[in-house]
Design a protein around this motif. Structure first.
Motif, mmCIF file in Angstrom:
data_model
loop_
_atom_site.group_PDB
_atom_site.id
_atom_site.type_symbol
_atom_site.label_atom_id
_atom_site.label_comp_id
_atom_site.label_asym_id
_atom_site.label_seq_id
_atom_site.Cartn_x
_atom_site.Cartn_y
_atom_site.Cartn_z
ATOM 1 N N LEU A 165 -9.498 1.485 -7.974
ATOM 2 C CA LEU A 165 -9.900 2.089 -6.534
ATOM 3 C C LEU A 165 -8.643 2.109 -5.737
ATOM 4 O O LEU A 165 -7.421 1.376 -6.253
ATOM 5 N N MET A 166 -8.429 2.850 -4.467
ATOM 6 C CA MET A 166 -7.222 3.091 -3.667
ATOM 7 C C MET A 166 -6.031 3.685 -4.399
ATOM 8 O O MET A 166 -4.880 3.674 -3.975
ATOM 9 N N GLU A 167 -6.504 4.286 -5.600
ATOM 10 C CA GLU A 167 -5.325 5.177 -5.976
ATOM 11 C C GLU A 167 -4.894 6.517 -5.095
ATOM 12 O O GLU A 167 -3.733 6.633 -4.947
ATOM 13 N N ASP A 168 -5.802 6.803 -4.005
ATOM 14 C CA ASP A 168 -5.319 7.916 -3.227
ATOM 15 C C ASP A 168 -4.461 7.406 -2.250
ATOM 16 O O ASP A 168 -3.451 7.960 -1.741
ATOM 17 N N VAL A 169 -4.662 6.181 -1.745
ATOM 18 C CA VAL A 169 -4.146 5.664 -0.370
ATOM 19 C C VAL A 169 -2.639 5.138 -1.238
ATOM 20 O O VAL A 169 -1.676 5.620 -0.501
ATOM 21 N N LYS A 205 -17.823 0.698 6.706
ATOM 22 C CA LYS A 205 -17.541 -0.144 5.391
ATOM 23 C C LYS A 205 -16.204 0.337 4.720
ATOM 24 O O LYS A 205 -15.486 -0.464 4.166
ATOM 25 N N ASN A 206 -16.063 1.701 4.680
ATOM 26 C CA ASN A 206 -14.740 2.200 3.987
ATOM 27 C C ASN A 206 -13.669 1.808 4.974
ATOM 28 O O ASN A 206 -12.642 1.415 4.404
ATOM 29 N N SER A 207 -13.602 1.689 6.020
ATOM 30 C CA SER A 207 -12.456 1.407 6.794
ATOM 31 C C SER A 207 -12.053 -0.028 6.726
ATOM 32 O O SER A 207 -11.095 -0.542 6.665
ATOM 33 N N TRP A 208 -13.261 -1.037 6.376
ATOM 34 C CA TRP A 208 -12.989 -2.413 6.107
ATOM 35 C C TRP A 208 -12.427 -2.474 4.783
ATOM 36 O O TRP A 208 -11.628 -3.388 4.693
ATOM 37 N N MET A 209 -12.870 -1.682 3.865
ATOM 38 C CA MET A 209 -12.235 -1.673 2.506
ATOM 39 C C MET A 209 -10.573 -1.238 2.732
ATOM 40 O O MET A 209 -10.048 -2.120 1.819
ATOM 41 N N LEU A 210 -10.426 -0.327 3.231
ATOM 42 C CA LEU A 210 -8.962 0.124 3.181
ATOM 43 C C LEU A 210 -8.345 -0.950 4.075
ATOM 44 O O LEU A 210 -7.072 -1.447 3.600
ATOM 45 N N ALA A 211 -8.584 -1.517 5.235
ATOM 46 C CA ALA A 211 -7.971 -2.738 6.067
ATOM 47 C C ALA A 211 -7.699 -3.783 4.954
ATOM 48 O O ALA A 211 -6.682 -4.462 5.035
ATOM 49 N N ARG A 212 -8.692 -4.257 4.283
ATOM 50 C CA ARG A 212 -8.515 -5.317 3.090
ATOM 51 C C ARG A 212 -7.412 -5.057 2.213
ATOM 52 O O ARG A 212 -6.505 -5.938 1.892
ATOM 53 N N ASP A 220 -8.669 -3.806 -7.848
ATOM 54 C CA ASP A 220 -9.659 -4.202 -8.765
ATOM 55 C C ASP A 220 -10.836 -5.172 -8.138
ATOM 56 O O ASP A 220 -11.892 -4.773 -8.355
ATOM 57 N N LYS A 221 -10.370 -6.012 -7.458
ATOM 58 C CA LYS A 221 -11.399 -6.863 -6.437
ATOM 59 C C LYS A 221 -12.231 -5.890 -5.784
ATOM 60 O O LYS A 221 -13.585 -6.152 -5.636
ATOM 61 N N LEU A 222 -11.530 -5.038 -4.941
ATOM 62 C CA LEU A 222 -12.307 -4.122 -4.149
ATOM 63 C C LEU A 222 -13.121 -3.244 -4.869
ATOM 64 O O LEU A 222 -14.315 -2.965 -4.461
ATOM 65 N N ALA A 223 -12.945 -2.679 -6.089
ATOM 66 C CA ALA A 223 -13.652 -1.843 -6.967
ATOM 67 C C ALA A 223 -15.030 -2.563 -7.253
ATOM 68 O O ALA A 223 -15.838 -1.765 -7.636
#
Length: 227
Positions: A165-169, A205-212, A220-223
């Motif tokens: 996850l977050m490969e795009d960021v 929810k998505n914004s909170w995931m990005l912030a974290r 991996d934890k976020l995924a």
């Protein structure tokens, strides 16, 4: 001279959305911009592979995971430019003209499209506006906005990371805000998850995931929490 652009689309059970995505690429094929369309599939079970082959795409198999599927597609691509596109995203008709102009005039920059959701709900317009502002202010577009990047620049920054996850960021962080152009064409993406969960609830929810993630939580934890 061969056409410059390789389009890379990672898929997993994307039979519902892939035909519209592929159809939207026709202006690039008609104009001689696209050299190849590569569909990197994570072993779908819904006919995605057959749809890709029937459309004339190059079909690759890769272990499930968007990051590694994007990496596999890039490794196989022969174009001097790469366009990474989600299977549930369709580009507006003028995309090919905008990409050609970018390649000619801003070859040192990567580029993304303007985000739009395929929904008539008011929440879609609210989120589009919010997301496009965030993308420009912070240089952090959504993966749904696609990514156009030269092979030279892609290799220079090390390509996509092999994360769940977050490969795009991570890749646009490597590109850098000053090296990112926003094209005047739309990436029209599926609104299914937002219509299912609620526009504001899903957005926060998505914004909170990005912030974290930006605070140091591992992809991996976020995924494990992402649905």
């Amino acid at each position: 001279m061969p056409a410059p652009l390789s389009v890379i689309i990672p898929t997993l059970n994307a039979a519902r959305d892939l035909p519209l995505c592929l159809e939207s690429l026709m202006p690039g094929l008609d104009s001689g911009l696209i050299r190849e369309v590569i569909v990197t599939d994570g072993f779908s079970e819904d006919g995605t592979e057959s749809l890709a082959e029937a459309a004339g795409a190059v079909l690759l198999k890769a272990a499930k995971g968007r990051g590694r599927q994007l990496i596999a597609g890039a490794e196989a691509a022969r174009g001097e430019w790469l366009l990474f596109l989600h299977a549930d995203t369709a580009l507006s008709r003028e995309w090919a003209e905008r990409v050609s102009d970018h390649i000619s005039h801003r070859p040192d920059n990567a580029a993304v499209f303007r985000l739009k959701y395929r929904s008539d709900e008011k929440g879609a317009r609210w989120l589009e506006s919010r997301a496009n502002r965030r993308a420009r202010w912070l240089g952090l577009p959504y993966g749904d906005q696609g990514l156009l990047i030269s092979r030279q620049k892609y290799d220079q920054i090390g390509g996509f990371p092999d994360v769940r996850l977050m490969e795009d960021v991570m890749i646009v962080q490597a590109v850098g805000k000053k090296n990112l152009t926003f094209l005047d064409a739309e990436a029209r993406t599926s609104a299914a998850k937002y219509e299912r969960d609620g526009w504001r609830k899903r957005a926060w929810k998505n914004s909170w995931m990005l912030a974290r993630f930006l605070l140091g939580v591992s992809p991996d934890k976020l995924a494990k929490e992402y649905t």
